[in-house]
Write a protein that holds these residues in place. Structure first.
Motif, PDB file in Angstrom:
ATOM      1  N   TRP A  95     -23.092  17.430  29.528  1.00 23.44           N
ATOM      2  CA  TRP A  95     -22.258  17.033  28.286  1.00 23.44           C
ATOM      3  C   TRP A  95     -21.404  15.901  28.657  1.00 23.44           C
ATOM      4  O   TRP A  95     -20.691  16.197  29.932  1.00 23.44           O
ATOM      5  N   SER A  96     -21.014  14.939  28.057  1.00 21.71           N
ATOM      6  CA  SER A  96     -20.044  13.899  28.244  1.00 21.71           C
ATOM      7  C   SER A  96     -19.355  13.867  26.962  1.00 21.71           C
ATOM      8  O   SER A  96     -19.929  13.930  25.780  1.00 21.71           O
ATOM      9  N   LYS A  97     -18.162  13.210  27.049  1.00 21.34           N
ATOM     10  CA  LYS A  97     -17.408  13.218  25.779  1.00 21.34           C
ATOM     11  C   LYS A  97     -17.714  12.332  24.894  1.00 21.34           C
ATOM     12  O   LYS A  97     -18.635  11.387  25.089  1.00 21.34           O
TER      13      LYS A  97
ATOM     14  N   ASP B 299     -13.416  22.691  27.963  1.00 20.37           N
ATOM     15  CA  ASP B 299     -13.984  21.825  27.110  1.00 20.37           C
ATOM     16  C   ASP B 299     -14.650  22.660  26.014  1.00 20.37           C
ATOM     17  O   ASP B 299     -14.532  22.675  24.723  1.00 20.37           O
TER      18      ASP B 299
ATOM     19  N   TRP C  25     -13.799  22.856  21.844  1.00 19.75           N
ATOM     20  CA  TRP C  25     -14.744  22.634  20.834  1.00 19.75           C
ATOM     21  C   TRP C  25     -15.036  23.982  20.074  1.00 19.75           C
ATOM     22  O   TRP C  25     -14.892  23.775  18.824  1.00 19.75           O
TER      23      TRP C  25
END
Length: 149
Positions: free
Chosen positions: A68-70, A118, A122
């Motif tokens: 995952w990346s932003k 993170d 979310w």
């Protein structure tokens, strides 16, 4: 199970119960009436919530896989895309997608190995915080349409 996992799942459940209690006051036809916000019906709100829950499923899967990346797109742009994708979809399908997305989000929440910042953000933002953000408009709308009749 970590405390944060359990605590946030409890907050999500409590928020969902409160949100659903207001939804249950509305007839299906009222969910299609304009006026929840200047631009949205209740159906649009349900599609919005379900879309972000589905996005959270993908993000939690990516976090679990370490890939995952932003987000690189503005949230308002993503919201507009969600609206366009769902605006012509019938209420029954929107409600089914919302239920499915919520179930998958909860499943991923309980399956992710580690709850880092993170994943926590979310889940919180797509569940309990998101319900609370939209609840005042939903309550006001439900009060308005119940007075009418």
């Amino acid at each position: 199970m970590t405390d944060v996992r359990r605590d946030l799942a409890r907050l999500e459940s409590e928020g969902w119960v409160e949100f659903r209690a207001v939804l249950d006051r509305l007839a299906l036809s009222q969910m299609l009436e304009p006026g929840l916000t200047p631009d949205w019906t209740v159906k649009d709100l349900l599609a919005h919530l379900g879309s972000w829950m589905a996005e959270t499923v993908v993000i939690l899967e990516q976090i679990q896989a370490g890939s995952w990346s932003k987000l690189e797109r503005p949230v308002d742009e993503i919201n507009a895309d969600f609206y366009e994708a769902w605006k012509d979809v019938d209420l029954g399908s929107v409600r089914a997608e919302l239920a499915s997305s919520r179930n998958r989000m909860l499943q991923e929440w309980f399956e992710i190995d580690e709850i880092g910042p993170d994943a926590e953000e979310w889940f919180r933002e797509s569940g309990p915080v998101h319900y609370a953000e939209h609840l005042p408009d939903l309550l006001a709308f439900a009060d308005r349409v119940s007075v009418r009749g």
